[in-house]
Design a protein around this motif. Structure first.
Motif, PDB file in Angstrom:
ATOM      1  N   LEU A 131      -0.511 -52.827   6.775  1.00 22.48           N
ATOM      2  CA  LEU A 131       0.057 -53.144   8.090  1.00 22.48           C
ATOM      3  C   LEU A 131      -0.973 -53.851   8.960  1.00 22.48           C
ATOM      4  CD1 LEU A 131       2.179 -50.035   9.076  1.00 22.48           C
ATOM      5  CD2 LEU A 131       2.951 -52.365   8.758  1.00 22.48           C
ATOM      6  N   GLU A 132      -2.224 -53.377   8.929  1.00 21.93           N
ATOM      7  CA  GLU A 132      -3.263 -54.022   9.726  1.00 21.93           C
ATOM      8  C   GLU A 132      -3.522 -55.445   9.232  1.00 21.93           C
ATOM      9  OE1 GLU A 132      -4.871 -53.218  12.587  1.00 21.93           O
ATOM     10  OE2 GLU A 132      -3.283 -51.736  12.526  1.00 21.93           O
ATOM     11  N   LEU A 133      -3.491 -55.602   7.915  1.00 24.15           N
ATOM     12  CA  LEU A 133      -3.741 -56.940   7.354  1.00 24.15           C
ATOM     13  C   LEU A 133      -2.645 -57.908   7.734  1.00 24.15           C
ATOM     14  CD1 LEU A 133      -5.097 -56.687   3.725  1.00 24.15           C
ATOM     15  CD2 LEU A 133      -6.238 -57.489   5.768  1.00 24.15           C
ATOM     16  N   SER A 134      -1.411 -57.429   7.844  1.00 25.75           N
ATOM     17  CA  SER A 134      -0.313 -58.353   8.116  1.00 25.75           C
ATOM     18  C   SER A 134      -0.286 -58.756   9.583  1.00 25.75           C
ATOM     19  CB  SER A 134       1.016 -57.727   7.719  1.00 25.75           C
ATOM     20  OG  SER A 134       1.174 -56.504   8.383  1.00 25.75           O
ATOM     21  N   ARG A 135      -1.094 -58.107  10.410  1.00 25.68           N
ATOM     22  CA  ARG A 135      -1.077 -58.450  11.836  1.00 25.68           C
ATOM     23  C   ARG A 135      -1.698 -59.819  12.121  1.00 25.68           C
ATOM     24  NH1 ARG A 135      -0.754 -54.219  16.117  1.00 25.68           N
ATOM     25  NH2 ARG A 135      -1.639 -52.677  14.731  1.00 25.68           N
ATOM     26  N   PRO A 136      -2.944 -60.082  11.752  1.00 30.79           N
ATOM     27  CA  PRO A 136      -3.514 -61.393  12.069  1.00 30.79           C
ATOM     28  C   PRO A 136      -2.832 -62.526  11.301  1.00 30.79           C
ATOM     29  CG  PRO A 136      -5.039 -60.112  10.750  1.00 30.79           C
ATOM     30  CD  PRO A 136      -3.925 -59.210  11.127  1.00 30.79           C
TER      31      PRO A 136
END
Lengths: 142, 521
Positions: A131-136
């Motif tokens: 989920l964190e990776l898909s943010r930027p």
């Protein structure tokens, strides 16, 4: 983010992946598999949801549960390690026999409990990582 | 008196339990939940400190070792945890520092509070504690990784560009060191067939010289870059000044010392005779580390950078202790090791206090820059903070009656006894330069007037901030004044570290696999 084919496909694949994860978790005691693999499979299911419906959807769905799940997993794993302290050693394998009427005897051991803990930690950790990776990535596309 | 060996698992499991429970309440980021996490972390670290003190009393107080075979697997096959007096001293110091830094963080932490700061500190505590009790090479590696990961997240927590930059350098260079460590672990297992330290100590004697030189050299590179010794320290000044002051304080106090601990543990245990030949090498590394650190500190201009460079120069003193301990003379080796351990104790306490005080000054003023009078006038603005900084700085420089004076005196005496005149001279020179550097910090940062006013983002809670610093400074002074018992304990620790046979017989590795249930315990 209109990944329509994926959105169709994941309705079929997500349940299969979840069942597969549980099979891996149970089978892993004596055969290839185990909590780590099962956790990765669950994270794959969520990855597909992220790709098909966007990360916001998944975040709204399970976002608040991820870190507490890691905590629960850790507590379960530690519990399985501490269980054997009365018998004199830390992390010693401990077994219980539960007789099921008609189906024989079920042996449950602390390694299974440990595996369940690992499963929860890995699935929650990898999902929150994805989920964190898909943010930027979404920010760049704009 | 026999102690239940399961106590040894507590320093590893307790922080893990604390972190797990703290994660349970982290579903939403609110001040209330952060306070809950903080309270859980405080309770955990107080308990951890008491367990560490208990272990210290059991090992250093009774002069014995404790070994735990996890899951009752016999020694070279299972995971072994060993604590001797040296481990217990390090565990106690770690517990004390972690508690102080948590209180300090409660007083200074601002917008990053919500982001699981305290559970991360607990994970870090778990990694450091694990490294201190690990009884085999691979588990040492695992705990190095645990603390590396926790420290990387702590470094980049908050996510400002400077932090991410420093964090990347930190993690890249440390991962290189870890790779070398893993490689040497593979070499050892491939050639000697075991990773258990006691078992290795038995087999290493029969190993060919070439293998021992390779393993000792690679371990020196791996642990040395964790410790920040001379050619391998670049990651430290690049990253230590970027995160929150509480993080800098715990890193500067703890992390490099884990590398030093590993060097102190491995070399006397695994390569006792080989390394007497290496004494000149180790001593010159020590001298260069001291000099580079202290000169680097003169060239930089923010308070935490200056203090980070002093971490390096102080590491040089500890390596000097190790170098002196490598002499063939048994008595001199014991004194050198004891002086080195005493120096570690002094350094961990004083360095953390100093970094906390410097960080508090930086937060109070709003900047840490020493040039053009940005940082200044703290004597008037918060005299208590200035007071504790003053005492800590002069303890670091080695002014009596602080712990710094006693520990430097100890090292110097050993060096003079061993007739290593040049290293004694270098250590005296570096001591003088450290004093100069501390005076510069004091004059520019505290005594001088503040010329340019920068508005701080948030004033730290001074009571919570100064109390842990004052506690550590008081401990440092106590060590300096009542140095007798403390030196006694470090002598016990040094004797145990140098006593290979005792270590081997405590772990008692076996070459036979007994079926479970037939072994006697």
């Amino acid at each position: 983010m209109a990944e329509r084919y994926l959105a169709l496909l994941d309705r079929i694949l997500t349940p299969i992946l979840f069942v597969l994860a549980i099979i891996f978790l149970i089978v892993g005691h004596n055969e290839p598999g185990g909590g780590f693999i099962a956790g990765l499979v669950v994270a794959t299911a969520f990855l597909m949801q992220i790709l098909a419906r966007g990360d916001d959807f998944v975040r709204k769905l399970i976002g608040v549960y991820l870190q507490p799940t890691m905590g629960v997993g850790l507590v379960i794993a530690i519990f399985s390690a501490v269980l054997s302290l009365p018998e004199g050693a830390f992390l010693l394998g401990t077994w219980w026999k539960i007789s099921l009427p008609g189906a024989g005897v079920l042996e449950i051991g602390s390694p299974t409990l440990f595996d369940i803990g690992v499963f929860l930690v890995v699935s929650a950790f990898v999902t929150s990582y994805l989920l964190e990776l898909s943010r930027p990535a979404r920010g760049n596309r704009r | 008196m026999d102690v239940n060996a399961n106590w040894l698992s507590v320093p590893i499991v307790l922080p893990l339990i604390g972190a797990a429970v703290a994660l349970l309440v982290s579903s939403r980021v609110t001040p209330k939940q952060t306070r809950t996490q903080r309270n859980i972390a405080l309770v955990t670290s107080v308990t951890n400190l008491f367990v560490a003190l208990f272990l210290l009393w059991q090992t250093a107080g009774q002069d014995q070792r404790v070994a735990l075979q996890i899951g009752l697997w016999p020694a070279p096959f299972g995971i072994t945890l060993v604590a001797d007096a040296f481990s217990a001293i390090m565990l106690t110091l770690t517990g004390l520092l972690m508690l102080c830094v948590m209180v300090y963080a409660a007083g200074t932490l601002d917008e990053r509070e919500g982001l699981n700061f305290y559970p991360l500190l607990l994970f870090l505590l778990m990694g450091v504690n694990g490294a201190f009790v690990a009884g085999d090479l691979f588990n040492l590696y695992v705990f190095f990784e645990v603390l590396l990961m926790a420290s990387f997240v702590l470094l980049s927590l908050g996510g400002r560009p400077g932090q991410v930059n420093g964090g990347l350098r930190y993690v890249l260079l440390n991962l290189m060191a870890s790779t070398i460590f893993l490689a040497v672990t593979g070499v050892v297992y491939g050639t000697l067939g075991t990773l258990n330290l006691a078992h290795l100590a038995q087999r290493m004697d029969a190993a060919p010289d070439s293998l021992r030189v390779v393993v000792a050299g690679m371990l020196l590179v791996a642990y040395g870059s964790k410790a920040g010794i001379f050619p391998l320290f670049f990651w430290l000044p690049a990253s230590y000044h970027t995160p929150h002051p509480a993080v800098t304080a715990i890193f500067g106090g703890l992390l490099t010392k884990v590398g030093i601990y590993a060097l102190f543990r491995m070399y006397p245990l695994l390569f006792p005779d080989l390394l007497t030949q290496w004494q000149p090498l180790i001593l010159s590394i020590a001298a260069l580390t001291m000099l580079v650190g202290v000169f680097g500190a003169m060239a930089v201009n923010t308070i935490r950078r200056v203090l980070s460079f002093h971490v390096i120069s102080q590491v040089g003193y500890m390596v000097m202790g190790l170098g002196l301990a490598l002499s063939g003379n048994q008595l001199a080796a014991g004194f050198g090791m004891a002086a080195g351990i005493f120096y570690i104790v002094h350094h961990m306490i004083v360095k953390t206090a100093l970094l906390m005080a410097g960080g508090a000054a930086e937060l109070t003023v709003g900047t840490g820059r020493l040039k053009r009078g940005y940082l200044g006038g703290l004597v008037k603005r918060s005299p208590v903070l200035a007071g504790v900084f003053f005492v800590a700085a002069f303890s670091l420089a080695g002014v009596p009656p602080s712990s710094g004076f006693i520990s430097k005196l100890g090292l110097l005496q050993v060096a003079l006894d061993a007739q290593q005149w040049w290293i004694a001279g270098v250590s005296l020179l570096v001591s003088l330069l450290t004093l100069m550097s501390m005076i510069r910090l004091w004059q520019k940062g505290f005594a001088g007037p503040q010329e340019d006013v920068v508005a701080p983002l948030r004033r730290p809670n001074l009571r919570l901030t100064v109390a842990p610093i004052a506690l550590l400074v008081a401990v440092s002074l106590a060590i300096g004044v009542f140095s007798g018992p403390f030196f006694e304990w470090s002598s016990v620790a040094a004797r145990q570290v140098l006593d290979r046979q005792g270590y081997i017989s405590t772990v008692a590795p076996t070459d036979q696999i007994l079926p479970i249930g037939e072994q006697s315990h």
